[in-house]
Design a protein around this motif. Structure first.
Motif, PDB file in Angstrom:
ATOM      1  N   GLU A   1      -5.835  -5.168  -8.235  1.00 50.87           N
ATOM      2  CA  GLU A   1      -4.663  -6.038  -8.117  1.00 50.87           C
ATOM      3  C   GLU A   1      -3.905  -5.808  -6.813  1.00 50.87           C
ATOM      4  O   GLU A   1      -2.880  -6.427  -6.572  1.00 50.87           O
ATOM      5  CB  GLU A   1      -3.707  -5.789  -9.293  1.00 50.87           C
ATOM      6  CG  GLU A   1      -4.290  -6.146 -10.652  1.00 50.87           C
ATOM      7  CD  GLU A   1      -4.595  -7.628 -10.775  1.00 50.87           C
ATOM      8  OE1 GLU A   1      -3.810  -8.455 -10.260  1.00 50.87           O
ATOM      9  OE2 GLU A   1      -5.627  -7.964 -11.366  1.00 50.87           O
ATOM     10  N   SER A   2      -4.381  -4.911  -5.975  1.00 50.49           N
ATOM     11  CA  SER A   2      -3.663  -4.568  -4.743  1.00 50.49           C
ATOM     12  C   SER A   2      -3.779  -5.685  -3.710  1.00 50.49           C
ATOM     13  O   SER A   2      -4.772  -6.410  -3.669  1.00 50.49           O
ATOM     14  CB  SER A   2      -4.207  -3.261  -4.153  1.00 50.49           C
ATOM     15  OG  SER A   2      -5.578  -3.381  -3.855  1.00 50.49           O
ATOM     16  N   GLU A   3      -2.748  -5.791  -2.869  1.00 47.02           N
ATOM     17  CA  GLU A   3      -2.721  -6.814  -1.829  1.00 47.02           C
ATOM     18  C   GLU A   3      -2.469  -6.211  -0.453  1.00 47.02           C
ATOM     19  O   GLU A   3      -2.264  -6.944   0.506  1.00 47.02           O
ATOM     20  CB  GLU A   3      -1.637  -7.852  -2.132  1.00 47.02           C
ATOM     21  CG  GLU A   3      -1.853  -8.643  -3.418  1.00 47.02           C
ATOM     22  CD  GLU A   3      -3.065  -9.559  -3.366  1.00 47.02           C
ATOM     23  OE1 GLU A   3      -3.598  -9.762  -2.259  1.00 47.02           O
ATOM     24  OE2 GLU A   3      -3.484 -10.039  -4.431  1.00 47.02           O
ATOM     25  N   SER A   4      -2.485  -4.858  -0.334  1.00 45.79           N
ATOM     26  CA  SER A   4      -2.256  -4.207   0.951  1.00 45.79           C
ATOM     27  C   SER A   4      -3.378  -3.219   1.232  1.00 45.79           C
ATOM     28  O   SER A   4      -4.146  -2.849   0.333  1.00 45.79           O
ATOM     29  CB  SER A   4      -0.910  -3.465   0.945  1.00 45.79           C
ATOM     30  OG  SER A   4      -0.948  -2.384   0.033  1.00 45.79           O
ATOM     31  N   VAL A   5      -3.467  -2.789   2.506  1.00 44.28           N
ATOM     32  CA  VAL A   5      -4.499  -1.827   2.892  1.00 44.28           C
ATOM     33  C   VAL A   5      -4.291  -0.508   2.144  1.00 44.28           C
ATOM     34  O   VAL A   5      -5.240   0.107   1.644  1.00 44.28           O
ATOM     35  CB  VAL A   5      -4.479  -1.594   4.419  1.00 44.28           C
ATOM     36  CG1 VAL A   5      -5.480  -0.506   4.812  1.00 44.28           C
ATOM     37  CG2 VAL A   5      -4.789  -2.889   5.157  1.00 44.28           C
ATOM     38  N   GLY A   6      -3.033  -0.068   2.042  1.00 41.84           N
ATOM     39  CA  GLY A   6      -2.735   1.151   1.307  1.00 41.84           C
ATOM     40  C   GLY A   6      -3.121   1.041  -0.153  1.00 41.84           C
ATOM     41  O   GLY A   6      -3.673   1.981  -0.749  1.00 41.84           O
ATOM     42  N   GLY A   7      -2.872  -0.136  -0.750  1.00 39.60           N
ATOM     43  CA  GLY A   7      -3.252  -0.368  -2.143  1.00 39.60           C
ATOM     44  C   GLY A   7      -4.758  -0.336  -2.330  1.00 39.60           C
ATOM     45  O   GLY A   7      -5.262   0.171  -3.343  1.00 39.60           O
TER      46      GLY A   7
END
Length: 448
Positions: free
Chosen positions: A391-397
């Protein structure tokens, strides 16, 4: 004794063998001509009505002429109009063929099948095709409004007369459409992107086309600036504090909040402050806040949001999560960049954009950078990380999903063709990431 062979009569001799034309045939021919004219009017009306431009339709809707009023009324229900035209055209053509067959029987006899077929194929069919279909449609294309006005009265009467049959035809058509929709072939984003790859050679054009292809499938959550990246000011700040904070930013619109960023009070337009820069710290700048803030959910599609921006004449929206808290912020520029790519000015550099290119195979990214922008920088398809990102939308996620924990600085992990290294990590999040592309042939951008 040898059997004699009877050869068929040459077609061009059939009519010469006709001694006399029965008197009943003449009125039938007259009716056939009328039906042929009617067929021409009906066929031409289909082209005429459905080729009217929006300007012509608007002209008819605002006109007081009786035939223009009829045109507007007919076009208010285009499906009913089309069904009526199709029913009329088929009835007329069937009647025409039936009468022509009866006339040939009267002339050649009911057992002269060969002569009847010749008569129908040599005269009636070409007459229907040329005079009843092609010619009127060509004329109606050039003179569509004139033709529509001429046939509007006839079609309005026919619409009322054949309404039950038209309704049945429309019902069957709607049923068929629904079945085709359920069983229809859906083209995937991957297939469309592959088509763009094959048909376009210019990289910039290719990126724009890819942006257009995927535009309607993206949500604001994928494009927004996340909560931690929002620059917003406290409504309780005095005027001098506000000016000091504004001078440190480069934004023209700034959200204003009460107590926490989850309570956005409105948007401050920096240009509104210009006439008051000489005021003292007690100046009530809060009166300049635009309170009609536009809030949208994370699930809203960006193509819908763009339409809303155009209609409402706003350039910024606050994204809220399912609990009503502030999730992020999105601007008109963010949406347009999804099609045309990054819009940078002379003061922007790579680090300001959230990444830095070390060489053709090595990049560093801010952990907060969206995966959407990450894909664009590396020029890769978003489906490469679908199975890994969750469900992540960022590089860190993405890295949190890959590691299944918060990694320590320097920790590495491989996924497909990529090696990810957590460069900077604090107690809560991954701040900076290095990405190494193992395959030299990977389609990474060589020039930024």
């Amino acid at each position: 004794m040898e059997d004699s062979i009877i050869e068929p009569e040459p077609y061009f001799l059939i009519l010469t063998q006709l001694n006399s034309v029965p008197a009943i045939v003449y009125p039938i021919f007259f009716i056939i001509l009328i039906l042929l004219l009617l067929s021409a009017l009906i066929s031409g009306s289909e082209v005429a009505f459905f080729s009217l431009s929006p300007q012509q339709v608007h002209k008819c809707e605002s006109s007081q002429r009786s035939n223009d009023i009829r045109i507007a009324k007919l076009l208010s229900n285009p499906k009913l109009l089309l069904a009526t035209i199709l029913i009329l055209n088929n009835l007329v053509n069937v009647a025409l063929i039936t009468l022509a067959t009866f006339a040939s029987w009267e002339m050649f006899g009911r057992n002269a099948e060969q002569k009847t077929l010749f008569f129908l194929n040599a005269f009636i069919t070409p007459a229907i095709i040329f005079f009843g279909e092609i010619s009127p449609k060509v004329y109606a294309t050039e003179k569509n409004l004139l033709f529509a006005r001429f046939t509007s009265g006839m079609l309005l009467v026919a619409t009322s007369l054949f309404k039950p049959f038209s309704w049945l035809l429309m019902s069957l058509s709607s049923l068929l459409e629904k079945r085709l929709e359920r069983k229809g072939y859906e083209v995937s984003m991957t297939e469309l992107n592959e088509a763009v790859e094959m048909t376009t050679t210019v990289n910039k054009d290719k990126e724009i086309l890819k942006g257009i292809v995927s535009f309607s499938s993206k949500t604001v959550k994928q494009v927004m600036q996340s909560r931690i990246d929002i620059t917003a000011f406290e409504i309780e700040d005095n005027f001098h504090q506000l000016l000091d904070e504004v001078n440190k930013t480069s934004y023209s619109r700034i959200p204003i909040y009460q107590d926490t960023i989850d309570k956005i009070e409105g948007i401050l337009y920096v240009k509104e402050l210009l006439p008051f820069v000489e005021q003292d710290e007690n100046f009530n700048w809060q009166n300049l806040i635009k309170r009609d803030t536009f809030f949208v959910p994370e699930s809203k599609k960006i193509d819908e949001l763009l339409k809303d921006f155009q209609q409402m004449r706003v350039h910024m929206a606050i994204i809220v999560d399912e609990y009503g808290g502030t999730s992020g912020l999105i601007t008109m520029e963010d949406i347009i960049e999804e099609i045309v790519g990054e819009i940078n000015d002379e003061f922007d550099d790579e680090e300001d954009l959230g990444y830095k290119k070390i060489d053709n195979r090595t990049y560093t990214f801010e952990g907060k950078m969206s995966l959407n922008d990450f894909y664009k920088v590396l020029n890769i398809d978003s489906t490469e990380f679908t199975e890994a990102k969750g469900e992540s939308e960022s590089v860190g996620g993405l890295l949190l999903e890959l590691f299944s924990k918060l990694p320590t600085a320097g920790e590495k992990i491989e996924f497909k063709n990529y090696v990810f290294t957590a460069i900077s990590v604090d107690k809560k999040r991954i701040k900076r990431v290095r990405v190494f592309i193992k395959d030299e042939n990977i389609n990474a951008i060589s020039n930024q």
